[in-house]
Design a protein around this motif. Sequence first.
Motif, PDB file in Angstrom:
ATOM      1  N   GLN A  39      -4.792   5.435  12.649  1.00 32.51           N
ATOM      2  CA  GLN A  39      -4.623   6.808  11.936  1.00 32.51           C
ATOM      3  C   GLN A  39      -3.523   6.117  10.683  1.00 32.51           C
ATOM      4  O   GLN A  39      -3.531   6.727   9.632  1.00 32.51           O
ATOM      5  CB  GLN A  39      -3.200   8.088  12.728  1.00 32.51           C
ATOM      6  CG  GLN A  39      -3.285   8.934  12.217  1.00 32.51           C
ATOM      7  CD  GLN A  39      -2.574  10.262  12.825  1.00 32.51           C
ATOM      8  OE1 GLN A  39      -3.451  10.785  13.702  1.00 32.51           O
ATOM      9  NE2 GLN A  39      -1.599  10.351  12.473  1.00 32.51           N
ATOM     10  N   MET A  40      -1.846   5.460  11.380  1.00 34.28           N
ATOM     11  CA  MET A  40      -0.850   5.788  10.569  1.00 34.28           C
ATOM     12  C   MET A  40      -1.795   4.188   9.024  1.00 34.28           C
ATOM     13  O   MET A  40      -1.793   4.216   7.978  1.00 34.28           O
ATOM     14  CB  MET A  40      -0.226   4.427  11.619  1.00 34.28           C
ATOM     15  CG  MET A  40       1.127   3.438  10.177  1.00 34.28           C
ATOM     16  SD  MET A  40       0.546   1.895  10.053  1.00 34.28           S
ATOM     17  CE  MET A  40       0.583   1.092  11.337  1.00 34.28           C
ATOM     18  N   PHE A  43      -3.934   6.242   6.605  1.00 33.68           N
ATOM     19  CA  PHE A  43      -3.282   6.711   5.461  1.00 33.68           C
ATOM     20  C   PHE A  43      -2.927   5.451   4.651  1.00 33.68           C
ATOM     21  O   PHE A  43      -2.449   6.000   3.562  1.00 33.68           O
ATOM     22  CB  PHE A  43      -2.915   8.031   6.344  1.00 33.68           C
ATOM     23  CG  PHE A  43      -3.337   9.068   6.622  1.00 33.68           C
ATOM     24  CD1 PHE A  43      -4.462   9.728   5.574  1.00 33.68           C
ATOM     25  CD2 PHE A  43      -3.498   8.993   7.748  1.00 33.68           C
ATOM     26  CE1 PHE A  43      -4.241  11.044   6.394  1.00 33.68           C
ATOM     27  CE2 PHE A  43      -3.881   9.809   8.667  1.00 33.68           C
ATOM     28  CZ  PHE A  43      -4.829  11.270   7.471  1.00 33.68           C
ATOM     29  N   ALA A  44      -2.471   4.703   5.070  1.00 36.41           N
ATOM     30  CA  ALA A  44      -1.284   3.974   4.151  1.00 36.41           C
ATOM     31  C   ALA A  44      -2.691   3.044   3.742  1.00 36.41           C
ATOM     32  O   ALA A  44      -2.364   2.577   2.662  1.00 36.41           O
ATOM     33  CB  ALA A  44      -1.757   2.468   5.140  1.00 36.41           C
ATOM     34  N   GLY A  47      -3.716   5.790   0.752  1.00 36.80           N
ATOM     35  CA  GLY A  47      -2.465   5.353  -0.346  1.00 36.80           C
ATOM     36  C   GLY A  47      -2.357   4.493  -0.719  1.00 36.80           C
ATOM     37  O   GLY A  47      -2.518   4.706  -2.180  1.00 36.80           O
ATOM     38  N   TYR A  57       5.961   4.426   2.464  1.00 38.10           N
ATOM     39  CA  TYR A  57       5.849   6.142   2.728  1.00 38.10           C
ATOM     40  C   TYR A  57       4.669   6.382   3.840  1.00 38.10           C
ATOM     41  O   TYR A  57       5.179   7.847   4.642  1.00 38.10           O
ATOM     42  CB  TYR A  57       5.411   6.999   1.350  1.00 38.10           C
ATOM     43  CG  TYR A  57       5.545   8.325   1.411  1.00 38.10           C
ATOM     44  CD1 TYR A  57       5.879   9.289   0.592  1.00 38.10           C
ATOM     45  CD2 TYR A  57       4.052   9.204   1.078  1.00 38.10           C
ATOM     46  CE1 TYR A  57       6.266  10.204   0.945  1.00 38.10           C
ATOM     47  CE2 TYR A  57       3.986  10.448   1.594  1.00 38.10           C
ATOM     48  CZ  TYR A  57       4.807  11.516   1.018  1.00 38.10           C
ATOM     49  OH  TYR A  57       5.154  12.165   1.022  1.00 38.10           O
ATOM     50  N   PHE A  58       3.257   5.697   3.429  1.00 37.00           N
ATOM     51  CA  PHE A  58       2.887   6.474   4.804  1.00 37.00           C
ATOM     52  C   PHE A  58       3.067   6.024   6.195  1.00 37.00           C
ATOM     53  O   PHE A  58       2.873   6.399   6.939  1.00 37.00           O
ATOM     54  CB  PHE A  58       1.642   5.390   4.259  1.00 37.00           C
ATOM     55  CG  PHE A  58       0.892   6.492   3.432  1.00 37.00           C
ATOM     56  CD1 PHE A  58       0.730   7.814   3.033  1.00 37.00           C
ATOM     57  CD2 PHE A  58       0.986   6.057   1.849  1.00 37.00           C
ATOM     58  CE1 PHE A  58       0.384   8.548   1.945  1.00 37.00           C
ATOM     59  CE2 PHE A  58       0.560   6.459   0.892  1.00 37.00           C
ATOM     60  CZ  PHE A  58       0.152   7.838   0.800  1.00 37.00           C
ATOM     61  N   GLY A  61       5.519   8.099   7.461  1.00 38.11           N
ATOM     62  CA  GLY A  61       5.473   9.763   8.096  1.00 38.11           C
ATOM     63  C   GLY A  61       4.600   9.502   9.039  1.00 38.11           C
ATOM     64  O   GLY A  61       4.991  10.738   9.676  1.00 38.11           O
ATOM     65  N   ASN A  62       4.060   8.623   9.257  1.00 38.78           N
ATOM     66  CA  ASN A  62       2.666   8.869   9.941  1.00 38.78           C
ATOM     67  C   ASN A  62       2.803   8.039  11.114  1.00 38.78           C
ATOM     68  O   ASN A  62       2.806   8.610  13.065  1.00 38.78           O
ATOM     69  CB  ASN A  62       1.399   8.023   9.956  1.00 38.78           C
ATOM     70  CG  ASN A  62       0.617   8.788   9.112  1.00 38.78           C
ATOM     71  OD1 ASN A  62      -0.319   9.325   9.530  1.00 38.78           O
ATOM     72  ND2 ASN A  62       0.342   8.516   7.773  1.00 38.78           N
ATOM     73  N   ALA A 185       3.716  13.634   5.922  1.00 42.19           N
ATOM     74  CA  ALA A 185       3.230  12.913   6.779  1.00 42.19           C
ATOM     75  C   ALA A 185       2.797  11.687   5.664  1.00 42.19           C
ATOM     76  O   ALA A 185       2.919  10.688   5.430  1.00 42.19           O
ATOM     77  CB  ALA A 185       3.280  12.847   8.314  1.00 42.19           C
ATOM     78  N   ASN A 186       2.014  12.618   4.688  1.00 46.59           N
ATOM     79  CA  ASN A 186       0.645  12.053   4.180  1.00 46.59           C
ATOM     80  C   ASN A 186       0.692  12.316   2.591  1.00 46.59           C
ATOM     81  O   ASN A 186       0.021  11.985   1.731  1.00 46.59           O
ATOM     82  CB  ASN A 186      -0.129  11.917   4.804  1.00 46.59           C
ATOM     83  CG  ASN A 186      -0.425  11.329   5.768  1.00 46.59           C
ATOM     84  OD1 ASN A 186      -0.043   9.921   5.873  1.00 46.59           O
ATOM     85  ND2 ASN A 186      -0.957  11.857   6.929  1.00 46.59           N
TER      86      ASN A 186
END
Length: 262
Positions: A39-40, A43-44, A47, A57-58, A61-62, A185-186
Motif C-alpha cells: 500500500q505504501m 501511493f509513493a 505520488g 510524504y507518502f 503517511g502510509n 496520509a495521501n
Amino acid sequence: MTAPLRLLLLGGYLSYRALFEWLRPSLFISVMLVTPVLQMLFFAELGRYAGSADPSYFVIGNAIVGCTVACVYGPMLAMSEERATGTLPVLLASPASRICIFVGRLIPFAVNGLLVSAYTLFFGSLVTDAHIPADRILPLGLTLLIAASACSGLGLCLGAIGLVSRDVPFLANLVALLMLLVSGANIGMDRLPVWLRVLGEALPLSRGIEAARRIARGDSLSAVGGLLLGEIVIGLVYLVASVGVFAWAEKTARTKATLELA
C-alpha cells in the motif's frame, strides 16, 4: 505482581495469543507485513508519477496508516470473538476490572501496530527516495507509538460493538478505508471538504501523521507537542467510549439472551 497489573498484562497476552494461536505464520506475514508495504509503495509511486509531493510524504503517511491492520482489526476481533468462542459469559461473570480488561487487550495490538508502522517506514526509506535523518528515529518512534495506541482505542470500541452485532467486520473495514482517505496520509487535510476534514480530525492518526512529517523535517517534540497531545486525547476518548459501549452491550446481550450467539 499486583492483581490488576497481572490481569492487565497476562490477560492482554492471552487474548492476543488466542487470536493468533491457530493462524499460520504465512497469513500473519502477508497481512501484517506485506499488505502495508505494498500500500505504501503504491501511493509513493503514484505520488512520484503525479509529482504531487515528496516520497517521504507518502512513506510516512502510509507507514502510520499501516498500523490500522493491527490496531483496528486486532482489538475488534479480540473482543468480538469472546462471544464466538463462548468465553463471553465467563468474562462478564468475573469480578475483574473492566478497565484492566480493556487496556490489557489494547497493549499487545498497540505494540504490534508500532512494529508494523516502524517496519513499513524502514522499508519505505530503503526503496524510495524518502530520507529520514538518524536523529529523528527516536522522536518518530514515540509518535508511531502514540498513533498506534490511539488507533487501538478505536479498535476496542468497534470490538465492544461486536458483542451485540454480527456486522462489525464490515464496519471495521469501512472505518479502516475511511481513515486511509481522511487521515491526511495521501491527501492533504487542507484539500478535503470541510465535512471530511472534521471526520478525519474525529478519528485517530491525522494528528500523528502531521506530527511525524514535521519531526522528519526537523521539528522537535516540543514543537509538535500539541498534535501529540491531541492524538493521546482522541485515543483516551475512544478508550472511555469502548468501556461505555461494553457496558451497554453487556446489558443488551443479557436482556436479549444473546451472550453466546455467534
